[in-house]
Scaffold this motif. Structure first.
Motif, PDB file in Angstrom:
ATOM      1  N   PHE A 147       0.823  -1.207   0.000  1.00 41.33           N
ATOM      2  CA  PHE A 147       0.000   0.000   0.000  1.00 41.33           C
ATOM      3  C   PHE A 147       0.858   1.259   0.000  1.00 41.33           C
ATOM      4  N   LEU A 148       1.989   1.227   0.686  1.00 41.69           N
ATOM      5  CA  LEU A 148       2.909   2.355   0.651  1.00 41.69           C
ATOM      6  C   LEU A 148       3.444   2.549  -0.766  1.00 41.69           C
ATOM      7  N   GLY A 149       3.775   1.445  -1.448  1.00 41.84           N
ATOM      8  CA  GLY A 149       4.222   1.515  -2.837  1.00 41.84           C
ATOM      9  C   GLY A 149       3.131   2.036  -3.758  1.00 41.84           C
ATOM     10  N   LEU A 150       1.889   1.639  -3.503  1.00 39.47           N
ATOM     11  CA  LEU A 150       0.770   2.138  -4.309  1.00 39.47           C
ATOM     12  C   LEU A 150       0.603   3.642  -4.122  1.00 39.47           C
ATOM     13  N   ALA A 151       0.668   4.092  -2.879  1.00 36.94           N
ATOM     14  CA  ALA A 151       0.558   5.528  -2.623  1.00 36.94           C
ATOM     15  C   ALA A 151       1.715   6.282  -3.281  1.00 36.94           C
ATOM     16  N   ALA A 152       2.909   5.721  -3.218  1.00 38.48           N
ATOM     17  CA  ALA A 152       4.072   6.361  -3.844  1.00 38.48           C
ATOM     18  C   ALA A 152       3.912   6.405  -5.362  1.00 38.48           C
ATOM     19  N   ALA A 153       3.377   5.349  -5.956  1.00 38.50           N
ATOM     20  CA  ALA A 153       3.166   5.339  -7.400  1.00 38.50           C
ATOM     21  C   ALA A 153       2.113   6.366  -7.813  1.00 38.50           C
ATOM     22  N   ILE A 154       1.089   6.542  -6.984  1.00 38.09           N
ATOM     23  CA  ILE A 154       0.070   7.545  -7.277  1.00 38.09           C
ATOM     24  C   ILE A 154       0.668   8.944  -7.206  1.00 38.09           C
ATOM     25  N   VAL A 155       1.467   9.198  -6.160  1.00 35.72           N
ATOM     26  CA  VAL A 155       2.119  10.507  -6.030  1.00 35.72           C
ATOM     27  C   VAL A 155       3.109  10.716  -7.178  1.00 35.72           C
ATOM     28  N   GLY A 156       3.822   9.653  -7.576  1.00 38.33           N
ATOM     29  CA  GLY A 156       4.744   9.757  -8.703  1.00 38.33           C
ATOM     30  C   GLY A 156       4.033  10.058 -10.009  1.00 38.33           C
ATOM     31  N   GLY A 157       2.901   9.415 -10.233  1.00 36.29           N
ATOM     32  CA  GLY A 157       2.110   9.710 -11.423  1.00 36.29           C
ATOM     33  C   GLY A 157       1.569  11.118 -11.407  1.00 36.29           C
ATOM     34  N   TRP A 158       1.173  11.575 -10.230  1.00 32.07           N
ATOM     35  CA  TRP A 158       0.688  12.940 -10.072  1.00 32.07           C
ATOM     36  C   TRP A 158       1.811  13.929 -10.341  1.00 32.07           C
ATOM     37  N   ALA A 159       3.015  13.612  -9.849  1.00 33.11           N
ATOM     38  CA  ALA A 159       4.163  14.490 -10.076  1.00 33.11           C
ATOM     39  C   ALA A 159       4.559  14.507 -11.550  1.00 33.11           C
TER      40      ALA A 159
ATOM     41  N   ILE B  42       9.571   4.960  -8.063  1.00 27.35           N
ATOM     42  CA  ILE B  42      10.891   5.566  -8.242  1.00 27.35           C
ATOM     43  C   ILE B  42      11.058   6.042  -9.681  1.00 27.35           C
ATOM     44  N   ALA B  43      10.621   5.235 -10.632  1.00 26.52           N
ATOM     45  CA  ALA B  43      10.742   5.619 -12.043  1.00 26.52           C
ATOM     46  C   ALA B  43       9.884   6.841 -12.362  1.00 26.52           C
ATOM     47  N   LEU B  44       8.663   6.866 -11.858  1.00 25.02           N
ATOM     48  CA  LEU B  44       7.796   8.023 -12.112  1.00 25.02           C
ATOM     49  C   LEU B  44       8.338   9.279 -11.432  1.00 25.02           C
ATOM     50  N   GLY B  45       8.842   9.130 -10.214  1.00 27.66           N
ATOM     51  CA  GLY B  45       9.436  10.268  -9.522  1.00 27.66           C
ATOM     52  C   GLY B  45      10.665  10.797 -10.239  1.00 27.66           C
ATOM     53  N   ALA B  46      11.512   9.888 -10.744  1.00 25.18           N
ATOM     54  CA  ALA B  46      12.700  10.300 -11.482  1.00 25.18           C
ATOM     55  C   ALA B  46      12.314  10.979 -12.796  1.00 25.18           C
ATOM     56  N   LEU B  47      11.279  10.470 -13.452  1.00 24.62           N
ATOM     57  CA  LEU B  47      10.789  11.102 -14.682  1.00 24.62           C
ATOM     58  C   LEU B  47      10.294  12.516 -14.403  1.00 24.62           C
ATOM     59  N   ALA B  48       9.526  12.668 -13.331  1.00 27.34           N
ATOM     60  CA  ALA B  48       9.017  13.993 -12.970  1.00 27.34           C
ATOM     61  C   ALA B  48      10.154  14.930 -12.575  1.00 27.34           C
ATOM     62  N   ARG B  49      11.146  14.389 -11.906  1.00 26.16           N
ATOM     63  CA  ARG B  49      12.313  15.212 -11.498  1.00 26.16           C
ATOM     64  C   ARG B  49      13.107  15.659 -12.729  1.00 26.16           C
ATOM     65  N   ALA B  50      13.257  14.758 -13.695  1.00 23.92           N
ATOM     66  CA  ALA B  50      13.986  15.125 -14.922  1.00 23.92           C
ATOM     67  C   ALA B  50      13.212  16.184 -15.714  1.00 23.92           C
ATOM     68  N   ARG B  51      11.902  16.075 -15.737  1.00 26.10           N
ATOM     69  CA  ARG B  51      11.102  17.066 -16.453  1.00 26.10           C
ATOM     70  C   ARG B  51      11.139  18.422 -15.750  1.00 26.10           C
ATOM     71  N   ALA B  52      11.259  18.412 -14.423  1.00 24.40           N
ATOM     72  CA  ALA B  52      11.281  19.679 -13.676  1.00 24.40           C
ATOM     73  C   ALA B  52      12.585  20.432 -13.912  1.00 24.40           C
ATOM     74  N   HIS B  53      13.648  19.734 -14.237  1.00 21.27           N
ATOM     75  CA  HIS B  53      14.940  20.366 -14.441  1.00 21.27           C
ATOM     76  C   HIS B  53      15.150  20.888 -15.865  1.00 21.27           C
ATOM     77  N   ARG B  54      14.229  20.597 -16.757  1.00 18.39           N
ATOM     78  CA  ARG B  54      14.361  21.050 -18.145  1.00 18.39           C
ATOM     79  C   ARG B  54      14.039  22.499 -18.282  1.00 18.39           C
TER      80      ARG B  54
END
Length: 127
Positions: free
Chosen positions: A48-60, A115-127
């Protein structure tokens, strides 16, 4: 919004989950395998923690303006994946034995996705 309360909550949940895993390693029996064992509880909580993290990552990833959400997704996804790996490594049997191996596998998968979604969002934020 400050990230500190959520970070403190994530660390607290991780410590509780890690503390419960060794205590429950020697208590699995066949009679307990149909109920909610401690191993299943830890693995399900991590999933459930991973699910919440994936939702936040998708949102990010969907909203490129918030670097805090990407850090939260990466951090909580890492906690879920680590707890899942520990649960997967310490399981004595396969699925249906009450050792939480299925929940641990789901936690690993969702943690890596977060982690992958968060890293994707982080890379997009730095562009």
């Amino acid at each position: 919004m400050s990230v500190r309360p959520l970070t403190a909550a994530t660390v607290t949940v991780a410590l509780v989950l890690l503390a419960a895993a060794p205590a429950s390693a020697a208590t699995s029996t066949l009679a307990d395998s149909y109920g909610l064992t401690t191993d299943r509880l830890v693995a399900t909580s991590a999933a459930f923690l991973g699910l919440a993290a994936a939702i936040v990552g998708g949102w990010a990833a969907a909203r490129a303006g918030s670097p805090h959400r990407s850090l939260i997704a990466i951090g909580t996804g890492a906690v879920a994946a680590v707890v899942g790996v520990i649960g997967f490594a310490t399981a004595d049997g396969g699925p249906g034995t009450g050792n939480g191996i299925v929940g641990a596998a789901i936690a690993i998968f969702l943690g890596v996705v977060a982690i992958a979604l968060g890293a994707l969002a982080r890379a997009r934020a730095h562009r």
